[in-house]
Motif scaffolding. Sequence first.
Motif, short mmCIF file in Angstrom:
data_model
loop_
_atom_site.label_atom_id
_atom_site.label_comp_id
_atom_site.label_asym_id
_atom_site.label_seq_id
_atom_site.Cartn_x
_atom_site.Cartn_y
_atom_site.Cartn_z
N GLU A 23 16.67 103.85 39.12
CA GLU A 23 16.73 102.58 40.41
C GLU A 23 17.13 101.39 39.19
N ASP A 24 16.68 101.27 38.06
CA ASP A 24 16.85 100.13 37.36
C ASP A 24 18.47 100.04 36.84
N THR A 25 18.75 101.18 36.46
CA THR A 25 20.29 101.48 36.04
C THR A 25 21.08 101.40 37.22
N ARG A 26 20.79 101.72 38.37
CA ARG A 26 21.62 101.44 39.31
C ARG A 26 21.89 99.98 39.84
N LEU A 27 20.64 99.45 39.79
CA LEU A 27 20.78 97.85 39.93
C LEU A 27 21.62 97.29 38.88
N ALA A 28 21.47 97.62 37.71
CA ALA A 28 21.98 97.10 36.81
C ALA A 28 23.64 97.18 36.89
N GLN A 29 24.04 98.38 37.31
CA GLN A 29 25.33 98.69 37.60
C GLN A 29 25.67 97.81 38.68
N GLU A 30 25.28 97.77 39.61
CA GLU A 30 25.59 96.97 40.89
C GLU A 30 25.79 95.49 40.41
N ALA A 31 24.88 95.11 39.51
CA ALA A 31 24.76 93.76 39.11
C ALA A 31 26.11 93.51 38.35
N TRP A 32 26.44 94.37 37.54
CA TRP A 32 27.68 94.33 36.54
C TRP A 32 28.85 94.27 37.45
N LYS A 33 28.88 94.97 38.41
CA LYS A 33 29.87 95.18 39.55
C LYS A 33 30.36 93.65 39.93
N PHE A 34 29.28 93.11 40.54
CA PHE A 34 29.41 91.70 40.81
C PHE A 34 29.94 90.83 39.76
N ALA A 35 29.42 91.00 38.61
CA ALA A 35 29.90 90.14 37.44
C ALA A 35 31.29 90.35 37.20
N ALA A 36 31.75 91.55 37.19
CA ALA A 36 33.16 91.78 36.88
C ALA A 36 33.94 91.37 37.97
N LYS A 37 33.63 91.56 39.21
CA LYS A 37 34.09 90.75 40.44
C LYS A 37 34.54 89.33 40.19
#
Length: 173
Positions: free
Chosen positions: A77-91
């Motif tokens: 779950e942490d990894t999923r959240l981290a990847q979601e956060a990175w997606k937001f950052a990249a955007k």
Amino acid sequence: MTQGLLMVNTGNGKGKTTAALGMAMRAAGHGLRVCIIQFIKGSWHYGELDGIQAFNGLIDIHVMGKGFTWKSEDLTEDTRLAQEAWKFAAKTIDSGNYHTVILDEFTYLFHYNMLNMDDCLDRLKKRPPEQHVVITGRYAPQELIDSADLVTEMREIKHPLKTGIKAQKGIEF
Ligand code: ATP
Ligand code: MG
């Protein structure tokens, strides 16, 4: 023409986040917009969350860390959240809406293997050429250091915590 820089503040001495905040203040002084994305652990209320209100909407701040503690039982779950956060950052980086985008405590996503480093560095390389990015956090991996234009290592010589002085408002948070 502006040359977008990838900047890294790492090391175990104090000053990585605050140096990035200082740059945000400097850019805002020129009327330039800055986005700070914090990938933090824990639930401390950092002064910068409210301090940026003084900058007239020039500095945006997002706290992405809610829920990832880095030590959680539920690493998936942490990894999923981290990847979601990175997606937001990249955007945000690719949006071109900001002079500088600060990814505070971002290095931990690599340290805890929550993000694929090559994909991430590749995406950063393809960002708009004028886009400045600042990454902070301990244990910056060598590949990140190699891709960066500017790297500063804060080295601890003394820290009051070591002599039992507790974290203080306006200094640590
Ligand atoms: P700051 O936010 O003060 O610039 P930092 O970003 O360099 O610090 P972090 O590794 O993000 O440091 O640590 C976050 C918290 O730990 C802050 O409250 C910071 O003041 C404190 N801290 C930083 N370096 C040390 C250290 N060497 N020993 C103990 N505490 C530290
Ligand atoms: Mg920090």
